[in-house]
Motif scaffolding. Structure first.
Motif, mmCIF file in Angstrom:
data_model
loop_
_atom_site.group_PDB
_atom_site.id
_atom_site.type_symbol
_atom_site.label_atom_id
_atom_site.label_comp_id
_atom_site.label_asym_id
_atom_site.label_seq_id
_atom_site.Cartn_x
_atom_site.Cartn_y
_atom_site.Cartn_z
ATOM 1 N N SER A 131 -20.893 -8.825 6.451
ATOM 2 C CA SER A 131 -19.955 -8.165 5.536
ATOM 3 C C SER A 131 -18.728 -7.642 6.276
ATOM 4 C CB SER A 131 -20.668 -7.020 4.815
ATOM 5 O OG SER A 131 -19.785 -6.323 3.969
ATOM 6 N N ARG A 132 -18.949 -7.058 7.453
ATOM 7 C CA ARG A 132 -17.823 -6.513 8.225
ATOM 8 C C ARG A 132 -16.891 -7.620 8.701
ATOM 9 N NH1 ARG A 132 -21.964 -3.340 10.459
ATOM 10 N NH2 ARG A 132 -21.967 -4.617 12.355
ATOM 11 N N LEU A 133 -17.470 -8.703 9.189
ATOM 12 C CA LEU A 133 -16.641 -9.793 9.706
ATOM 13 C C LEU A 133 -15.902 -10.523 8.592
ATOM 14 C CD1 LEU A 133 -19.017 -11.330 12.409
ATOM 15 C CD2 LEU A 133 -16.948 -9.965 12.776
ATOM 16 N N SER A 134 -16.500 -10.574 7.415
ATOM 17 C CA SER A 134 -15.877 -11.285 6.298
ATOM 18 C C SER A 134 -14.564 -10.637 5.880
ATOM 19 C CB SER A 134 -16.832 -11.335 5.095
ATOM 20 O OG SER A 134 -18.007 -12.044 5.424
ATOM 21 N N GLY A 135 -14.446 -9.339 6.062
ATOM 22 C CA GLY A 135 -13.243 -8.638 5.634
ATOM 23 C C GLY A 135 -12.252 -8.382 6.743
ATOM 24 N N TRP A 136 -12.434 -9.029 7.905
ATOM 25 C CA TRP A 136 -11.566 -8.780 9.057
ATOM 26 C C TRP A 136 -10.452 -9.831 9.105
ATOM 27 C CZ3 TRP A 136 -12.723 -9.691 14.896
ATOM 28 C CH2 TRP A 136 -11.750 -9.063 15.664
ATOM 29 N N ASP A 137 -9.242 -9.374 8.873
ATOM 30 C CA ASP A 137 -8.083 -10.269 8.863
ATOM 31 C C ASP A 137 -7.323 -10.111 10.175
ATOM 32 O OD1 ASP A 137 -5.964 -11.875 8.313
ATOM 33 O OD2 ASP A 137 -5.127 -10.644 6.703
ATOM 34 N N VAL A 138 -7.178 -11.218 10.936
ATOM 35 C CA VAL A 138 -6.490 -11.138 12.233
ATOM 36 C C VAL A 138 -5.042 -11.609 12.149
ATOM 37 C CG1 VAL A 138 -8.631 -11.431 13.515
ATOM 38 C CG2 VAL A 138 -7.277 -13.439 12.871
ATOM 39 N N ASN A 139 -4.635 -12.073 10.967
ATOM 40 C CA ASN A 139 -3.262 -12.575 10.842
ATOM 41 C C ASN A 139 -2.255 -11.429 10.948
ATOM 42 O OD1 ASN A 139 -3.859 -15.367 10.407
ATOM 43 N ND2 ASN A 139 -4.629 -14.795 8.371
ATOM 44 N N VAL A 140 -1.133 -11.736 11.552
ATOM 45 C CA VAL A 140 -0.069 -10.755 11.756
ATOM 46 C C VAL A 140 1.084 -11.071 10.804
ATOM 47 C CG1 VAL A 140 1.581 -9.785 13.417
ATOM 48 C CG2 VAL A 140 -0.713 -10.509 14.181
ATOM 49 N N SER A 141 1.695 -10.035 10.278
ATOM 50 C CA SER A 141 2.814 -10.217 9.346
ATOM 51 C C SER A 141 3.926 -11.044 9.996
ATOM 52 C CB SER A 141 3.364 -8.848 8.939
ATOM 53 O OG SER A 141 4.581 -9.006 8.230
ATOM 54 N N PRO A 142 4.438 -12.065 9.278
ATOM 55 C CA PRO A 142 5.535 -12.896 9.824
ATOM 56 C C PRO A 142 6.742 -12.067 10.249
ATOM 57 C CG PRO A 142 4.615 -13.907 7.847
ATOM 58 C CD PRO A 142 4.015 -12.526 7.945
ATOM 59 N N LEU A 143 6.954 -10.920 9.560
ATOM 60 C CA LEU A 143 8.076 -10.072 9.906
ATOM 61 C C LEU A 143 7.981 -9.585 11.353
ATOM 62 C CD1 LEU A 143 10.618 -8.521 9.039
ATOM 63 C CD2 LEU A 143 9.117 -6.656 8.290
ATOM 64 N N LEU A 144 6.757 -9.294 11.788
ATOM 65 C CA LEU A 144 6.555 -8.797 13.156
ATOM 66 C C LEU A 144 6.694 -9.901 14.190
ATOM 67 C CD1 LEU A 144 3.485 -6.431 12.575
ATOM 68 C CD2 LEU A 144 5.914 -5.818 12.693
ATOM 69 N N LEU A 145 6.591 -11.158 13.741
ATOM 70 C CA LEU A 145 6.659 -12.277 14.684
ATOM 71 C C LEU A 145 8.080 -12.775 14.922
ATOM 72 C CD1 LEU A 145 3.580 -14.387 13.475
ATOM 73 C CD2 LEU A 145 3.723 -12.871 15.459
ATOM 74 N N GLU A 146 9.036 -12.247 14.132
ATOM 75 C CA GLU A 146 10.440 -12.648 14.315
ATOM 76 C C GLU A 146 10.896 -12.296 15.727
ATOM 77 O OE1 GLU A 146 12.422 -14.373 12.462
ATOM 78 O OE2 GLU A 146 10.948 -14.581 10.841
ATOM 79 N N GLY A 147 11.349 -13.320 16.452
ATOM 80 C CA GLY A 147 11.852 -13.092 17.792
ATOM 81 C C GLY A 147 10.759 -13.014 18.852
ATOM 82 N N PHE A 148 9.487 -13.165 18.466
ATOM 83 C CA PHE A 148 8.415 -13.108 19.448
ATOM 84 C C PHE A 148 8.303 -14.460 20.139
ATOM 85 C CE2 PHE A 148 3.676 -13.270 20.309
ATOM 86 C CZ PHE A 148 3.730 -12.418 21.401
ATOM 87 N N ALA A 149 8.410 -14.474 21.452
ATOM 88 C CA ALA A 149 8.481 -15.717 22.218
ATOM 89 C C ALA A 149 7.213 -16.566 22.073
ATOM 90 C CB ALA A 149 8.743 -15.412 23.687
ATOM 91 N N ASP A 150 6.090 -15.927 21.980
ATOM 92 C CA ASP A 150 4.812 -16.658 21.904
ATOM 93 C C ASP A 150 4.269 -16.701 20.480
ATOM 94 O OD1 ASP A 150 4.714 -17.182 24.651
ATOM 95 O OD2 ASP A 150 3.859 -15.207 25.073
ATOM 96 N N ARG A 151 5.170 -16.798 19.531
ATOM 97 C CA ARG A 151 4.770 -16.788 18.125
ATOM 98 C C ARG A 151 3.782 -17.917 17.800
ATOM 99 N NH1 ARG A 151 8.773 -16.531 12.847
ATOM 100 N NH2 ARG A 151 7.170 -16.998 11.274
ATOM 101 N N GLU A 152 4.106 -19.125 18.254
ATOM 102 C CA GLU A 152 3.250 -20.266 17.961
ATOM 103 C C GLU A 152 1.860 -20.092 18.582
ATOM 104 O OE1 GLU A 152 5.049 -23.941 18.975
ATOM 105 O OE2 GLU A 152 6.775 -23.682 17.627
ATOM 106 N N ALA A 153 1.804 -19.590 19.792
ATOM 107 C CA ALA A 153 0.522 -19.398 20.480
ATOM 108 C C ALA A 153 -0.331 -18.369 19.743
ATOM 109 C CB ALA A 153 0.744 -18.955 21.921
ATOM 110 N N LEU A 154 0.325 -17.290 19.267
ATOM 111 C CA LEU A 154 -0.412 -16.259 18.548
ATOM 112 C C LEU A 154 -0.916 -16.785 17.204
ATOM 113 C CD1 LEU A 154 -1.406 -13.376 18.264
ATOM 114 C CD2 LEU A 154 0.853 -12.730 17.397
ATOM 115 N N THR A 155 -0.074 -17.536 16.534
ATOM 116 C CA THR A 155 -0.473 -18.097 15.244
ATOM 117 C C THR A 155 -1.649 -19.058 15.402
ATOM 118 O OG1 THR A 155 1.806 -17.915 14.426
ATOM 119 C CG2 THR A 155 0.314 -19.396 13.245
ATOM 120 N N LYS A 156 -1.596 -19.884 16.446
ATOM 121 C CA LYS A 156 -2.680 -20.828 16.696
ATOM 122 C C LYS A 156 -3.975 -20.085 17.046
ATOM 123 C CE LYS A 156 -4.047 -24.838 19.433
ATOM 124 N NZ LYS A 156 -5.386 -24.301 19.701
ATOM 125 N N ALA A 157 -3.849 -19.030 17.856
ATOM 126 C CA ALA A 157 -5.027 -18.249 18.243
ATOM 127 C C ALA A 157 -5.671 -17.610 17.010
ATOM 128 C CB ALA A 157 -4.643 -17.177 19.254
#
Length: 208
Positions: A131-157
């Motif tokens: 139940s705990r793992l089912s509700g755990w969202d690891v995605n980061v808001s696209p707004l926070l990824l603007e200008g982040f150099a490793d955006r693709e790596a984080l998204t893939k991870a």
């Protein structure tokens, strides 16, 4: 009868391996009339100053030492890992093979009484984790990824993590389903079924 013939004494009754310890104390606790002996401790420990002295250590591997298990010892493996259970099976098999492992019948009954509750607790723990793992969202808001150099790596991870979590949850659910289907054939019960035969069980009247 010839007066020069001497009758051989009858052989002593075989002693029960548990005819000491608690059983001996219970026997001593009653007087010949069957009443409780209120002076039992005085007879067991006639020199009270000696109770503060250290006692000799008992080595379970010694050939003259017998082992009797209580209910807590039987239930403990439900908290151990698979490797620990395998090691326990080896030790129990050795002791049983040497006729040094015993189990009071009441302990077996108390084990059965509490086993399903232990299994239910384990299943509940798995379902809580699911139940705990089912509700755990690891995605980061696209707004926070603007200008982040490793955006693709984080998204893939994050994507890899999501897939791994789904696979893990699927296996957890399968494990919980298997545990719910156990009917006295769980690994611990199977170990005890192979270890404790009738000859290892001691009844309430065994010390009489």
């Amino acid at each position: 009868m010839d007066e020069n013939v001497v009758e051989a004494p009858s052989p002593p009754e075989p002693r029960n391996p548990l005819e000491n310890g608690k059983d001996r104390k219970k026997a001593l606790a009653k007087s010949p009339s069957g009443e409780i002996d209120h002076f039992l401790l005085g007879r067991l420990y006639p020199e009270p100053h000696n109770v503060f002295k250290s006692t000799a250590a008992v080595d379970p591997s010694a050939a003259d030492v017998i082992v009797a298990l209580d209910t807590n010892a039987l239930l403990l493996p439900y908290q151990l890992g698979k490797s620990d259970l395998a090691g326990l099976a080896t030790v129990y098999a050795k002791l049983a093979g040497e006729s040094r492992l015993f189990l009071p019948e009441q302990v077996a009954r108390e084990f059965i009484k509490n086993r399903d509750r232990k299994l239910a607790d384990m299943v509940q723990a798995l379902e809580d984790r699911t139940s705990r793992l089912s509700g755990w969202d690891v995605n980061v808001s696209p707004l926070l990824l603007e200008g982040f150099a490793d955006r693709e790596a984080l998204t893939k991870a994050a994507s890899d993590h999501e897939e791994a979590t789904k696979a893990y949850l699927s296996q957890l659910r399968a494990l919980a389903k298997q545990m719910k289907a156990w009917r006295g054939d769980d690994p611990v019960s199977a170990l005890y079924a192979a270890t404790f035969g009738k000859e290892q069980l001691i009844g309430a009247g065994g010390a009489e």
